[in-house]
Design a protein around this motif. Structure first.
Motif, PDB file in Angstrom:
ATOM      1  N   LYS A 191      57.219  23.806  16.134  1.00 51.28           N
ATOM      2  CA  LYS A 191      56.381  24.987  15.947  1.00 51.28           C
ATOM      3  C   LYS A 191      54.912  24.613  16.062  1.00 51.28           C
ATOM      4  CE  LYS A 191      55.210  28.599  12.596  1.00 51.28           C
ATOM      5  NZ  LYS A 191      55.437  29.120  11.219  1.00 51.28           N
ATOM      6  N   PHE A 192      54.159  25.375  16.862  1.00 47.69           N
ATOM      7  CA  PHE A 192      52.726  25.130  17.036  1.00 47.69           C
ATOM      8  C   PHE A 192      51.986  25.392  15.719  1.00 47.69           C
ATOM      9  CE2 PHE A 192      48.502  26.951  17.950  1.00 47.69           C
ATOM     10  CZ  PHE A 192      47.898  25.843  18.517  1.00 47.69           C
ATOM     11  N   ILE A 193      51.133  24.447  15.320  1.00 50.13           N
ATOM     12  CA  ILE A 193      50.435  24.532  14.041  1.00 50.13           C
ATOM     13  C   ILE A 193      48.928  24.709  14.193  1.00 50.13           C
ATOM     14  CG2 ILE A 193      49.922  23.315  11.879  1.00 50.13           C
ATOM     15  CD1 ILE A 193      52.780  24.250  12.093  1.00 50.13           C
ATOM     16  N   HIS A 194      48.315  23.891  15.058  1.00 49.38           N
ATOM     17  CA  HIS A 194      46.842  23.886  15.106  1.00 49.38           C
ATOM     18  C   HIS A 194      46.383  23.355  16.464  1.00 49.38           C
ATOM     19  CE1 HIS A 194      42.786  23.804  13.433  1.00 49.38           C
ATOM     20  NE2 HIS A 194      42.641  22.556  13.846  1.00 49.38           N
ATOM     21  N   GLU A 195      45.158  23.763  16.880  1.00 46.59           N
ATOM     22  CA  GLU A 195      44.563  23.286  18.138  1.00 46.59           C
ATOM     23  C   GLU A 195      43.127  22.855  17.901  1.00 46.59           C
ATOM     24  OE1 GLU A 195      45.161  25.184  22.185  1.00 46.59           O
ATOM     25  OE2 GLU A 195      43.034  25.685  21.855  1.00 46.59           O
ATOM     26  N   ILE A 196      42.757  21.728  18.488  1.00 50.12           N
ATOM     27  CA  ILE A 196      41.377  21.229  18.470  1.00 50.12           C
ATOM     28  C   ILE A 196      40.909  21.124  19.915  1.00 50.12           C
ATOM     29  CG2 ILE A 196      39.853  19.349  17.758  1.00 50.12           C
ATOM     30  CD1 ILE A 196      42.044  18.547  15.733  1.00 50.12           C
ATOM     31  N   LYS A 197      39.756  21.697  20.203  1.00 48.71           N
ATOM     32  CA  LYS A 197      39.229  21.679  21.568  1.00 48.71           C
ATOM     33  C   LYS A 197      37.763  21.257  21.535  1.00 48.71           C
ATOM     34  CE  LYS A 197      38.795  24.620  25.697  1.00 48.71           C
ATOM     35  NZ  LYS A 197      39.058  25.975  26.256  1.00 48.71           N
ATOM     36  N   GLU A 198      37.433  20.186  22.292  1.00 46.54           N
ATOM     37  CA  GLU A 198      36.053  19.693  22.321  1.00 46.54           C
ATOM     38  C   GLU A 198      35.684  19.225  23.718  1.00 46.54           C
ATOM     39  OE1 GLU A 198      34.470  17.157  19.394  1.00 46.54           O
ATOM     40  OE2 GLU A 198      35.744  17.906  17.759  1.00 46.54           O
ATOM     41  N   SER A 199      34.381  19.285  24.014  1.00 45.94           N
ATOM     42  CA  SER A 199      33.846  18.801  25.292  1.00 45.94           C
ATOM     43  C   SER A 199      33.008  17.544  25.053  1.00 45.94           C
ATOM     44  CB  SER A 199      32.983  19.876  25.957  1.00 45.94           C
ATOM     45  OG  SER A 199      33.765  20.998  26.307  1.00 45.94           O
ATOM     46  N   PHE A 200      33.047  16.634  26.025  1.00 43.91           N
ATOM     47  CA  PHE A 200      32.321  15.366  25.920  1.00 43.91           C
ATOM     48  C   PHE A 200      31.535  15.121  27.205  1.00 43.91           C
ATOM     49  CE2 PHE A 200      35.729  15.113  22.906  1.00 43.91           C
ATOM     50  CZ  PHE A 200      35.160  14.473  21.809  1.00 43.91           C
ATOM     51  N   PRO A 201      30.271  15.556  27.266  1.00 47.71           N
ATOM     52  CA  PRO A 201      29.440  15.274  28.440  1.00 47.71           C
ATOM     53  C   PRO A 201      29.153  13.777  28.535  1.00 47.71           C
ATOM     54  CG  PRO A 201      28.475  16.999  27.047  1.00 47.71           C
ATOM     55  CD  PRO A 201      29.563  16.356  26.261  1.00 47.71           C
ATOM     56  N   ASN A 202      29.179  13.254  29.746  1.00 50.88           N
ATOM     57  CA  ASN A 202      28.849  11.846  29.980  1.00 50.88           C
ATOM     58  C   ASN A 202      29.627  10.958  29.004  1.00 50.88           C
ATOM     59  OD1 ASN A 202      27.544   9.715  31.275  1.00 50.88           O
ATOM     60  ND2 ASN A 202      25.812   9.762  29.857  1.00 50.88           N
ATOM     61  N   SER A 203      30.915  11.067  28.986  1.00 50.58           N
ATOM     62  CA  SER A 203      31.767  10.500  27.943  1.00 50.58           C
ATOM     63  C   SER A 203      31.767   8.971  27.943  1.00 50.58           C
ATOM     64  CB  SER A 203      33.200  10.987  28.139  1.00 50.58           C
ATOM     65  OG  SER A 203      33.702  10.552  29.392  1.00 50.58           O
ATOM     66  N   TYR A 204      32.002   8.419  26.761  1.00 54.68           N
ATOM     67  CA  TYR A 204      32.203   6.984  26.607  1.00 54.68           C
ATOM     68  C   TYR A 204      33.647   6.619  26.955  1.00 54.68           C
ATOM     69  CZ  TYR A 204      27.744   6.595  24.120  1.00 54.68           C
ATOM     70  OH  TYR A 204      26.422   6.607  23.784  1.00 54.68           O
ATOM     71  N   SER A 205      33.906   5.306  27.050  1.00 51.02           N
ATOM     72  CA  SER A 205      35.266   4.838  27.359  1.00 51.02           C
ATOM     73  C   SER A 205      36.244   5.192  26.253  1.00 51.02           C
ATOM     74  CB  SER A 205      35.263   3.317  27.557  1.00 51.02           C
ATOM     75  OG  SER A 205      34.457   2.944  28.633  1.00 51.02           O
ATOM     76  N   THR A 206      35.769   5.125  25.006  1.00 51.64           N
ATOM     77  CA  THR A 206      36.599   5.463  23.856  1.00 51.64           C
ATOM     78  C   THR A 206      36.068   6.745  23.220  1.00 51.64           C
ATOM     79  OG1 THR A 206      37.111   3.149  23.408  1.00 51.64           O
ATOM     80  CG2 THR A 206      37.422   4.698  21.590  1.00 51.64           C
ATOM     81  N   ILE A 207      36.952   7.681  22.944  1.00 52.58           N
ATOM     82  CA  ILE A 207      36.576   8.971  22.354  1.00 52.58           C
ATOM     83  C   ILE A 207      37.279   9.113  21.013  1.00 52.58           C
ATOM     84  CG2 ILE A 207      36.824  11.477  22.562  1.00 52.58           C
ATOM     85  CD1 ILE A 207      36.366  11.169  25.544  1.00 52.58           C
ATOM     86  N   THR A 208      36.522   9.540  19.995  1.00 53.09           N
ATOM     87  CA  THR A 208      37.060   9.757  18.652  1.00 53.09           C
ATOM     88  C   THR A 208      36.796  11.196  18.225  1.00 53.09           C
ATOM     89  OG1 THR A 208      36.662   7.442  18.073  1.00 53.09           O
ATOM     90  CG2 THR A 208      37.014   8.990  16.250  1.00 53.09           C
ATOM     91  N   ILE A 209      37.838  11.867  17.730  1.00 54.28           N
ATOM     92  CA  ILE A 209      37.724  13.261  17.284  1.00 54.28           C
ATOM     93  C   ILE A 209      38.242  13.356  15.848  1.00 54.28           C
ATOM     94  CG2 ILE A 209      38.450  15.646  17.677  1.00 54.28           C
ATOM     95  CD1 ILE A 209      38.844  14.926  20.612  1.00 54.28           C
ATOM     96  N   PRO A 210      37.376  13.639  14.874  1.00 53.27           N
ATOM     97  CA  PRO A 210      37.830  13.760  13.484  1.00 53.27           C
ATOM     98  C   PRO A 210      38.473  15.122  13.213  1.00 53.27           C
ATOM     99  CG  PRO A 210      35.463  14.089  13.609  1.00 53.27           C
ATOM    100  CD  PRO A 210      35.916  13.779  15.006  1.00 53.27           C
ATOM    101  N   TRP A 211      39.355  15.160  12.211  1.00 49.22           N
ATOM    102  CA  TRP A 211      40.000  16.411  11.805  1.00 49.22           C
ATOM    103  C   TRP A 211      40.136  16.436  10.291  1.00 49.22           C
ATOM    104  CZ3 TRP A 211      45.856  17.680  11.785  1.00 49.22           C
ATOM    105  CH2 TRP A 211      46.037  19.045  11.507  1.00 49.22           C
ATOM    106  N   GLU A 212      39.539  17.452   9.684  1.00 48.85           N
ATOM    107  CA  GLU A 212      39.642  17.659   8.243  1.00 48.85           C
ATOM    108  C   GLU A 212      40.869  18.529   7.952  1.00 48.85           C
ATOM    109  OE1 GLU A 212      37.890  16.484   5.743  1.00 48.85           O
ATOM    110  OE2 GLU A 212      36.391  15.386   6.918  1.00 48.85           O
ATOM    111  N   ILE A 213      41.867  17.942   7.293  1.00 47.78           N
ATOM    112  CA  ILE A 213      43.097  18.678   7.002  1.00 47.78           C
ATOM    113  C   ILE A 213      42.984  19.450   5.700  1.00 47.78           C
ATOM    114  CG2 ILE A 213      45.574  18.392   6.524  1.00 47.78           C
ATOM    115  CD1 ILE A 213      45.544  16.019   8.398  1.00 47.78           C
ATOM    116  N   LYS A 214      42.167  18.940   4.794  1.00 48.56           N
ATOM    117  CA  LYS A 214      42.034  19.574   3.490  1.00 48.56           C
ATOM    118  C   LYS A 214      40.735  20.348   3.416  1.00 48.56           C
ATOM    119  CE  LYS A 214      42.361  18.522  -1.461  1.00 48.56           C
ATOM    120  NZ  LYS A 214      42.485  17.444  -2.477  1.00 48.56           N
ATOM    121  N   SER A 215      40.803  21.628   3.068  1.00 46.31           N
ATOM    122  CA  SER A 215      39.619  22.479   2.899  1.00 46.31           C
ATOM    123  C   SER A 215      39.464  22.790   1.413  1.00 46.31           C
ATOM    124  CB  SER A 215      39.758  23.773   3.701  1.00 46.31           C
ATOM    125  OG  SER A 215      39.889  23.495   5.078  1.00 46.31           O
ATOM    126  N   GLY A 216      38.423  22.216   0.808  1.00 42.98           N
ATOM    127  CA  GLY A 216      38.257  22.405  -0.625  1.00 42.98           C
ATOM    128  C   GLY A 216      39.389  21.737  -1.378  1.00 42.98           C
TER     129      GLY A 216
END
Length: 384
Positions: A324-349
């Motif tokens: 079952k689909f739960i969540h989607e994260i979408k980001e753009s990276f201009p002039n990207s580096y070789s390694t890309i890191t995307i953080p995700w906060e699962i807990k809100s408050g």
């Protein structure tokens, strides 16, 4: 096409066009604390050379509103070399040339003034003669630039009081950028990035054969390359600097690049970096992970790819163990580096967005340059 002039040529230009030389001047005012017109000190190998200067306008006044960067190349003495000649038995012509750079670096210009220092390499020509400083300054703030040079100093001999240095330089190697990890993938034309450091600076002089910054691919002597011209000291710091050298049209496969460098006291060290070339026609993803895993409150998705420098779009879709689909994260990276890191906060408050359990995430990476796309899948476990 026959006779002695069969290889002659004429270089023509547009006489109505003039070269865009800067009108302002970069002027050296002091060398080793001596006024530039009253220098009695000889600049010796393994001594510290300090330089002070100013950026001046066309009327000779200091440009106190000039704030920017000055690029500096310092040359050893003029040498006499012989041309190769048309044939092996034809006469050769002697030519005077100044082509041995002993220092290349950048310094900050503040209110029209600058200063820098460096250790003169051991590998200069020990004969006494005039060296030369060549300078170019620019200010992005004001959009102005300036040029200058000075050869009013004597270079030669060796400093008998130089401190002993038996420590080799430190070398760190990357491909494309500093996010690269050993063994990552690249495109067919990656950029070699080498960061070098030593308390007395890196040697780029060429008076002694065999003390250059060099590289080899897969220990193949045919790939041997001298990289001195690609080294520049760091801003306001001669003890460290970078080599940036483009590698072009490498066939797909695994590579090991070995780089060797010397400090100004002729201590040497080498380092290696492994990388995998994947065709630019295919956007490749490697080393997809998330950490920490298991996840408690937050996690970061990390991946490597072979399209460093391109504009990328990344979509991460997260599914539970039942698909079952739960969540989607979408980001753009201009002039990207070789390694890309995307953080995700699962807990809100004090509350979680999802319940504990096993989750699958699918990562899609798309290049905006040619719309090539690649996908990869991994898992993580969420615990409370």
């Amino acid at each position: 096409i026959n006779g002695v002039n069969n290889r002659s040529y004429a270089l023509l230009g547009d006489p109505s066009m003039t070269l865009n030389y800067p009108k302002n001047e970069v002027v050296i005012t002091k060398i080793n604390n001596f006024e530039v017109n009253n220098i009695t000190d000889t600049i010796k190998a393994l001594s510290v050379m300090s330089v002070e200067g100013e950026v001046r306008s066309t009327d000779g006044s200091i440009m106190s509103d000039f704030n920017g960067i000055v690029n500096t190349d310092i040359y050893d003495k003029i040498e006499t070399i012989a041309t190769l000649g048309q044939t092996s038995d034809s006469p050769r012509t002697s030519v005077k040339l100044r082509n041995n750079i002993i220092y290349s670096g950048t310094s900050t210009v503040q209110n029209g003034k600058f200063q820098f220092s460096f250790v003169v390499p051991k590998d200069i020509n020990y004969q006494f003669g005039k060296g030369k400083i060549s300078l170019y300054a620019y200010s992005n703030q004001s959009g102005t630039d300036a040029k200058g040079s000075n050869d009013n100093f004597i270079l030669g001999g060796s400093n008998p009081f130089a401190e002993e240095d038996n420590t080799p330089p430190v070398i760190r190697l990357y491909m494309n950028d500093t996010t690269f990890k050993n063994g990552d993938i690249t495109g067919n034309s990656p950029l070699l990035l080498a960061r070098l450091s030593d308390k007395n600076g890196i040697n780029i002089a060429r008076s002694a054969i065999g003390h250059e910054i060099t590289s080899r691919l897969n220990d193949d002597d045919k790939s041997f390359t001298i990289l001195n011209d690609y080294y520049t000291s760091a801003l306001n710091d001669y003890t460290r600097g970078e080599v940036r050298y483009p590698l072009n049209d490498l066939p797909d496969g695994k590579y090991k690049l070995r780089l060797k460098a010397w400090d100004t006291h002729n201590n040497s060290s080498d380092a290696t970096v492994d990388f995998i070339v994947a065709s630019n026609g295919k956007l490749s993803i490697s080393d997809l992970i998330n950490y920490p895993n298991p996840v408690v409150e937050r996690t970061s998705f990390e991946l490597n790819h072979n399209r460093a420098g391109e504009d990328l779009e990344i979509i991460i879709k997260i599914y539970d163990s039942n698909g079952k689909f739960i969540h989607e994260i979408k980001e753009s990276f201009p002039n990207s580096y070789s390694t890309i890191t995307i953080p995700w906060e699962i807990k809100s408050g004090n509350s979680y967005n999802i319940t504990p359990g096993l989750y699958v995430y699918k990562v899609a990476v798309k290049s905006k340059a040619d719309n090539f796309e690649s996908q990869a899948t991994q898992k993580f476990v969420l615990i409370h």
